[in-house]
Scaffold this motif. Structure first.
Motif, PDB file in Angstrom:
ATOM      1  N   SER A  38       0.692  -0.783  -0.489  1.00  0.00           N
ATOM      2  CA  SER A  38      -0.108   0.389  -0.276  1.00  0.00           C
ATOM      3  C   SER A  38       1.023   1.581  -0.371  1.00  0.00           C
ATOM      4  O   SER A  38       1.214   1.599   1.695  1.00  0.00           O
ATOM      5  N   MET A  39       1.278   1.479  -1.355  1.00  0.00           N
ATOM      6  CA  MET A  39       1.851   2.835  -1.151  1.00  0.00           C
ATOM      7  C   MET A  39       1.651   3.968  -0.990  1.00  0.00           C
ATOM      8  O   MET A  39       2.242   4.751   0.102  1.00  0.00           O
ATOM      9  N   ALA A  40      -0.086   4.657  -1.474  1.00  0.00           N
ATOM     10  CA  ALA A  40      -0.250   5.556  -0.521  1.00  0.00           C
ATOM     11  C   ALA A  40      -0.705   5.636   0.838  1.00  0.00           C
ATOM     12  O   ALA A  40      -0.798   6.860   1.388  1.00  0.00           O
ATOM     13  N   GLU A  41      -0.981   4.729   1.563  1.00  0.00           N
ATOM     14  CA  GLU A  41      -0.486   4.575   2.761  1.00  0.00           C
ATOM     15  C   GLU A  41       1.021   5.374   3.607  1.00  0.00           C
ATOM     16  O   GLU A  41       0.913   5.329   4.169  1.00  0.00           O
ATOM     17  N   ILE A  42       1.781   4.390   2.793  1.00  0.00           N
ATOM     18  CA  ILE A  42       2.927   4.682   3.316  1.00  0.00           C
ATOM     19  C   ILE A  42       3.947   5.948   2.687  1.00  0.00           C
ATOM     20  O   ILE A  42       3.734   6.809   4.163  1.00  0.00           O
ATOM     21  N   GLY A  45       1.539   7.835   5.736  1.00  0.00           N
ATOM     22  CA  GLY A  45       2.194   8.295   6.717  1.00  0.00           C
ATOM     23  C   GLY A  45       3.632   8.914   7.154  1.00  0.00           C
ATOM     24  O   GLY A  45       3.938   9.692   7.485  1.00  0.00           O
ATOM     25  N   PHE A  46       4.212   8.232   5.471  1.00  0.00           N
ATOM     26  CA  PHE A  46       5.797   9.080   5.440  1.00  0.00           C
ATOM     27  C   PHE A  46       5.782  10.825   5.360  1.00  0.00           C
ATOM     28  O   PHE A  46       6.266  11.936   6.402  1.00  0.00           O
ATOM     29  N   THR A  47       4.771  11.616   4.913  1.00  0.00           N
ATOM     30  CA  THR A  47       4.246  12.954   4.048  1.00  0.00           C
ATOM     31  C   THR A  47       4.395  13.668   5.410  1.00  0.00           C
ATOM     32  O   THR A  47       4.065  14.575   5.683  1.00  0.00           O
ATOM     33  N   ALA A  48       3.548  12.954   6.954  1.00  0.00           N
ATOM     34  CA  ALA A  48       2.723  13.738   7.532  1.00  0.00           C
ATOM     35  C   ALA A  48       4.002  13.404   8.531  1.00  0.00           C
ATOM     36  O   ALA A  48       4.019  14.548   9.019  1.00  0.00           O
ATOM     37  N   LYS A  50       7.826  13.774   7.205  1.00  0.00           N
ATOM     38  CA  LYS A  50       8.747  14.374   6.641  1.00  0.00           C
ATOM     39  C   LYS A  50       9.610  15.832   6.989  1.00  0.00           C
ATOM     40  O   LYS A  50      10.697  15.349   7.735  1.00  0.00           O
ATOM     41  N   ALA A  51       8.245  16.790   7.173  1.00  0.00           N
ATOM     42  CA  ALA A  51       9.550  17.589   8.075  1.00  0.00           C
ATOM     43  C   ALA A  51      10.157  17.829   9.090  1.00  0.00           C
ATOM     44  O   ALA A  51      10.761  18.021   9.949  1.00  0.00           O
ATOM     45  N   ASN A  52       9.152  17.105  10.160  1.00  0.00           N
ATOM     46  CA  ASN A  52       9.835  16.495  11.274  1.00  0.00           C
ATOM     47  C   ASN A  52      11.009  15.970  11.572  1.00  0.00           C
ATOM     48  O   ASN A  52      12.288  16.150  12.162  1.00  0.00           O
ATOM     49  N   ILE A  53      11.071  14.777  10.676  1.00  0.00           N
ATOM     50  CA  ILE A  53      11.945  14.046  10.837  1.00  0.00           C
ATOM     51  C   ILE A  53      13.234  14.841  10.062  1.00  0.00           C
ATOM     52  O   ILE A  53      14.702  14.554  10.566  1.00  0.00           O
ATOM     53  N   GLN A  54      13.027  15.664   9.128  1.00  0.00           N
ATOM     54  CA  GLN A  54      13.943  16.439   7.751  1.00  0.00           C
ATOM     55  C   GLN A  54      14.866  16.730   8.879  1.00  0.00           C
ATOM     56  O   GLN A  54      16.002  17.723   8.823  1.00  0.00           O
ATOM     57  N   SER A  55      14.046  18.000   9.639  1.00  0.00           N
ATOM     58  CA  SER A  55      14.922  19.027  10.871  1.00  0.00           C
ATOM     59  C   SER A  55      15.716  18.169  11.614  1.00  0.00           C
ATOM     60  O   SER A  55      16.269  19.038  11.897  1.00  0.00           O
ATOM     61  N   ASN A 106       5.519   8.955  16.049  1.00  0.00           N
ATOM     62  CA  ASN A 106       6.458   7.417  16.172  1.00  0.00           C
ATOM     63  C   ASN A 106       6.116   6.379  16.187  1.00  0.00           C
ATOM     64  O   ASN A 106       5.949   5.303  15.632  1.00  0.00           O
ATOM     65  N   ARG A 107       4.026   6.621  15.887  1.00  0.00           N
ATOM     66  CA  ARG A 107       3.611   6.187  15.386  1.00  0.00           C
ATOM     67  C   ARG A 107       3.114   6.013  13.748  1.00  0.00           C
ATOM     68  O   ARG A 107       3.124   4.863  13.466  1.00  0.00           O
ATOM     69  N   LYS A 108       3.635   7.166  13.090  1.00  0.00           N
ATOM     70  CA  LYS A 108       3.561   7.196  11.992  1.00  0.00           C
ATOM     71  C   LYS A 108       4.931   6.161  11.005  1.00  0.00           C
ATOM     72  O   LYS A 108       5.339   5.259  10.610  1.00  0.00           O
ATOM     73  N   ILE A 109       5.496   6.107  12.257  1.00  0.00           N
ATOM     74  CA  ILE A 109       7.491   5.128  11.952  1.00  0.00           C
ATOM     75  C   ILE A 109       7.008   3.864  12.428  1.00  0.00           C
ATOM     76  O   ILE A 109       7.516   2.942  11.326  1.00  0.00           O
TER      77      ILE A 109
END
Length: 176
Positions: A38-42, A45-48, A50-55, A106-109
């Motif tokens: 399910s690429m849409a789900e992945i 989750g990543f889009t939600a 991404k900014a937090n992780i990349q920061s 953490n839940r998204k990861i």
């Protein structure tokens, strides 16, 4: 007497439905192997996160997955092998070291990790059945990815790798 045939019919339909990809799942071709994900789900989750992780990435000048050792130049016959290595890499090294103080992140990861774990399992079974072997080129590319990862401390490397997940997802979708 209608019970047993009706039960058998419903049971057969249930089994068939469970074997079919769910709506939103895409079939990916990695060499001789096909994996439903399910690429849409992945991606959602990543889009939600991404900014937090990349920061959290302290080193913006280095990439773990990108050029000059780009995944986009991997031969189709090696995609099964390198994809399995990358799923294993993300499950065993990256996701384990990406804990934050933010429960939502953490839940998204965790959700993304579970998707990768499931895909890795399916791909591993296919690799065993089809005797997928790693070519020299894919082995070298993966060694370079590991070297890039291991050149950083564990937490920084994990956050950077997770922040680059879109590179891997783009490659997977282009190689469909």
């Amino acid at each position: 007497m209608r019970g047993p045939p009706l039960f058998l019919c419903l049971f057969s339909i249930s089994c068939w439905v469970n074997l079919m990809p769910t709506a939103g799942d895409k079939i990916f071709h990695f060499g001789a192997c096909r994996v439903s994900m399910s690429m849409a789900e992945i991606r959602a989750g990543f889009t939600a996160i991404k900014a937090n992780i990349q920061s959290r990435d302290p080193i913006r000048t280095l990439s773990i997955l990108s050029h000059p050792h780009s995944l986009h130049k991997v031969k189709s016959s090696d995609r099964c092998c390198i994809t399995h290595h990358l799923f294993t890499f993300y499950v065993d090294k990256v996701f384990k070291h990406c804990q934050t103080e933010d429960l939502f992140v953490n839940r998204k990861i965790s959700s993304i990790a579970n998707s990768f774990l499931s895909a890795r399992r399916k791909l591993g079974q296919c690799r065993e059945q089809n005797n997928c072997l790693c070519g020299e080129e894919s082995t070298e590319k993966f060694k370079q990815i590991l070297a890039n990862y291991e050149g950083l401390n564990v937490t920084s490397a994990a956050m950077k790798s997770l922040g680059e997940l879109d590179i891997l997802l783009d490659w997977m979708e282009k190689s469909r």
